[in-house]
Design an enzyme around this catalytic site. Sequence first.
Site, PDB file in Angstrom:
ATOM      1  N   LYS A  10      73.033  24.645  27.282  1.00 13.19           N
ATOM      2  CA  LYS A  10      71.643  25.094  27.060  1.00 13.19           C
ATOM      3  C   LYS A  10      70.958  23.876  26.523  1.00 13.19           C
ATOM      4  O   LYS A  10      72.656  23.190  25.386  1.00 13.19           O
ATOM      5  CB  LYS A  10      72.245  25.986  26.539  1.00 13.19           C
ATOM      6  CG  LYS A  10      72.391  27.390  27.672  1.00 13.19           C
ATOM      7  CD  LYS A  10      72.193  29.011  26.902  1.00 13.19           C
ATOM      8  CE  LYS A  10      71.953  29.962  27.661  1.00 13.19           C
ATOM      9  NZ  LYS A  10      72.701  31.208  26.977  1.00 13.19           N
ATOM     10  N   TYR A  50      65.405  33.782  33.604  1.00 15.74           N
ATOM     11  CA  TYR A  50      65.394  35.154  33.092  1.00 15.74           C
ATOM     12  C   TYR A  50      64.739  36.136  33.419  1.00 15.74           C
ATOM     13  O   TYR A  50      64.850  37.162  32.563  1.00 15.74           O
ATOM     14  CB  TYR A  50      65.715  34.987  32.045  1.00 15.74           C
ATOM     15  CG  TYR A  50      66.702  34.135  30.911  1.00 15.74           C
ATOM     16  CD1 TYR A  50      68.221  34.316  31.655  1.00 15.74           C
ATOM     17  CD2 TYR A  50      66.785  33.399  30.135  1.00 15.74           C
ATOM     18  CE1 TYR A  50      69.555  33.765  30.916  1.00 15.74           C
ATOM     19  CE2 TYR A  50      68.067  32.393  29.785  1.00 15.74           C
ATOM     20  CZ  TYR A  50      69.382  33.252  30.122  1.00 15.74           C
ATOM     21  OH  TYR A  50      70.723  32.247  29.416  1.00 15.74           O
ATOM     22  N   ASN A 125      73.568  29.958  22.475  1.00 12.99           N
ATOM     23  CA  ASN A 125      74.796  30.341  22.644  1.00 12.99           C
ATOM     24  C   ASN A 125      75.780  29.432  23.817  1.00 12.99           C
ATOM     25  O   ASN A 125      76.695  30.053  24.801  1.00 12.99           O
ATOM     26  CB  ASN A 125      75.593  31.630  23.096  1.00 12.99           C
ATOM     27  CG  ASN A 125      74.532  32.192  24.550  1.00 12.99           C
ATOM     28  OD1 ASN A 125      73.392  30.999  24.720  1.00 12.99           O
ATOM     29  ND2 ASN A 125      74.835  33.669  24.957  1.00 12.99           N
ATOM     30  N   HIS A 128      75.098  28.862  29.685  1.00 12.14           N
ATOM     31  CA  HIS A 128      74.857  29.895  30.682  1.00 12.14           C
ATOM     32  C   HIS A 128      75.741  29.955  32.176  1.00 12.14           C
ATOM     33  O   HIS A 128      75.979  29.129  32.041  1.00 12.14           O
ATOM     34  CB  HIS A 128      73.366  29.703  30.947  1.00 12.14           C
ATOM     35  CG  HIS A 128      73.058  30.905  32.584  1.00 12.14           C
ATOM     36  ND1 HIS A 128      73.275  32.223  32.530  1.00 12.14           N
ATOM     37  CD2 HIS A 128      73.367  30.577  33.208  1.00 12.14           C
ATOM     38  CE1 HIS A 128      73.159  32.588  33.611  1.00 12.14           C
ATOM     39  NE2 HIS A 128      72.734  31.818  34.475  1.00 12.14           N
ATOM     40  N   GLU A 139      70.424  32.040  41.955  1.00 10.39           N
ATOM     41  CA  GLU A 139      70.090  30.899  40.709  1.00 10.39           C
ATOM     42  C   GLU A 139      70.882  29.752  41.591  1.00 10.39           C
ATOM     43  O   GLU A 139      69.693  28.772  40.918  1.00 10.39           O
ATOM     44  CB  GLU A 139      71.235  31.403  39.570  1.00 10.39           C
ATOM     45  CG  GLU A 139      70.739  32.528  38.530  1.00 10.39           C
ATOM     46  CD  GLU A 139      71.761  32.860  37.556  1.00 10.39           C
ATOM     47  OE1 GLU A 139      73.077  32.312  37.522  1.00 10.39           O
ATOM     48  OE2 GLU A 139      71.450  33.966  36.415  1.00 10.39           O
TER      49      GLU A 139
HETATM   50  P1  ATP Z   1      73.609  34.027  30.535  1.00 10.10           P
HETATM   51  O1  ATP Z   1      72.569  35.016  31.446  1.00 10.10           O
HETATM   52  O2  ATP Z   1      72.755  33.401  29.214  1.00 10.10           O
HETATM   53  O3  ATP Z   1      74.834  33.247  30.283  1.00 10.10           O
HETATM   54  P2  ATP Z   1      74.704  36.828  29.001  1.00 10.10           P
HETATM   55  O4  ATP Z   1      74.977  36.776  31.097  1.00 10.10           O
HETATM   56  O5  ATP Z   1      76.391  36.229  28.717  1.00 10.10           O
HETATM   57  O6  ATP Z   1      73.793  35.217  28.980  1.00 10.10           O
HETATM   58  P3  ATP Z   1      72.548  38.109  29.081  1.00 10.10           P
HETATM   59  O7  ATP Z   1      72.521  39.823  28.518  1.00 10.10           O
HETATM   60  O8  ATP Z   1      72.130  37.954  30.740  1.00 10.10           O
HETATM   61  O9  ATP Z   1      74.060  37.749  28.694  1.00 10.10           O
HETATM   62  O10 ATP Z   1      71.505  37.806  28.449  1.00 10.10           O
HETATM   63  C1  ATP Z   1      71.090  36.785  28.457  1.00 10.10           C
HETATM   64  C2  ATP Z   1      70.715  35.977  27.086  1.00 10.10           C
HETATM   65  O11 ATP Z   1      69.717  36.406  26.798  1.00 10.10           O
HETATM   66  C3  ATP Z   1      71.554  35.864  26.532  1.00 10.10           C
HETATM   67  O12 ATP Z   1      72.153  34.415  26.380  1.00 10.10           O
HETATM   68  C4  ATP Z   1      71.264  35.574  24.771  1.00 10.10           C
HETATM   69  O13 ATP Z   1      70.925  34.779  24.841  1.00 10.10           O
HETATM   70  C5  ATP Z   1      70.324  36.504  24.545  1.00 10.10           C
HETATM   71  N1  ATP Z   1      70.765  37.605  24.297  1.00 10.10           N
HETATM   72  C6  ATP Z   1      70.987  37.814  24.979  1.00 10.10           C
HETATM   73  N2  ATP Z   1      71.118  39.557  24.881  1.00 10.10           N
HETATM   74  C7  ATP Z   1      70.885  39.615  23.589  1.00 10.10           C
HETATM   75  C8  ATP Z   1      70.829  40.075  22.149  1.00 10.10           C
HETATM   76  N3  ATP Z   1      70.719  41.619  22.356  1.00 10.10           N
HETATM   77  N4  ATP Z   1      69.699  39.771  21.215  1.00 10.10           N
HETATM   78  C9  ATP Z   1      69.283  38.371  20.894  1.00 10.10           C
HETATM   79  N5  ATP Z   1      69.453  38.164  22.364  1.00 10.10           N
HETATM   80  C10 ATP Z   1      70.122  38.302  23.146  1.00 10.10           C
HETATM   81 MG    MG Z   2      73.239  36.618  32.246  1.00 14.24          MG
END
Ligand code: ATP
Ligand code: MG
Length: 162
Positions: A10, A50, A125, A128, A139
């Site tokens: 990211k 997303y 974070n 991804h 994806e």
């Molecule tokens: P990613 O898809 O980015 O790899 P992930 O699969 O671990 O992350 P997801 O649930 O898919 O988590 O969430 C996508 C992204 O949305 C997260 O990477 C984070 O940046 C954001 N996100 C998810 N949950 C929250 C939350 N409760 N508060 C703020 N941001 C969140």
């Molecule tokens: Mg995810």
Amino acid sequence: MVEQTLVFVKPDGVERGLVGEIFARFEKVGLKIVGMKMMHADKAHVQKHYAAHLEKDFYPPVENFITSGPVVAAVLEGVGAVSLVRKIVGGTEPHSAAPGTIRGDYAHMNYAYADGPAKAKGLRNVIHASGNEEEAKAEIELWFSKDELFDYKLLHEKHTRG
Ligand code: ATP
Ligand code: MG
């Protein structure tokens, strides 16, 4: 089973100069990079990526964050690659991600701060990774065309695959 999965570093990871260190971890365990590129994703692309989160409260800051600078995307291949890469990446919230994982080692943000004082900025974070095999297939199609993916053999495939 040999699988392919999608990752992208990211904008926070790219701007902090972590691209090399992150991909070194994937290469060290024997995962093969079958495609890789830097791109500045636009809003439409992030909305497709997303799609499952579009209606959630945290989506607008996530879109701002991911479109704030270039990302480095890659397709990684290996035995059980989807869950293996998620293990190496660690949990979504860096504060609770296990030490030794990418998110646990390179970031410390928690949900409370990301949803409060840093709300406009999104949960930074670092990386991804596709969550499951179905997500990985969709994806990879979204991020890479067929001619951007390469078929070649790593020397150590001899030792890690049959
Ligand atoms: P990613 O898809 O980015 O790899 P992930 O699969 O671990 O992350 P997801 O649930 O898919 O988590 O969430 C996508 C992204 O949305 C997260 O990477 C984070 O940046 C954001 N996100 C998810 N949950 C929250 C939350 N409760 N508060 C703020 N941001 C969140
Ligand atoms: Mg995810």
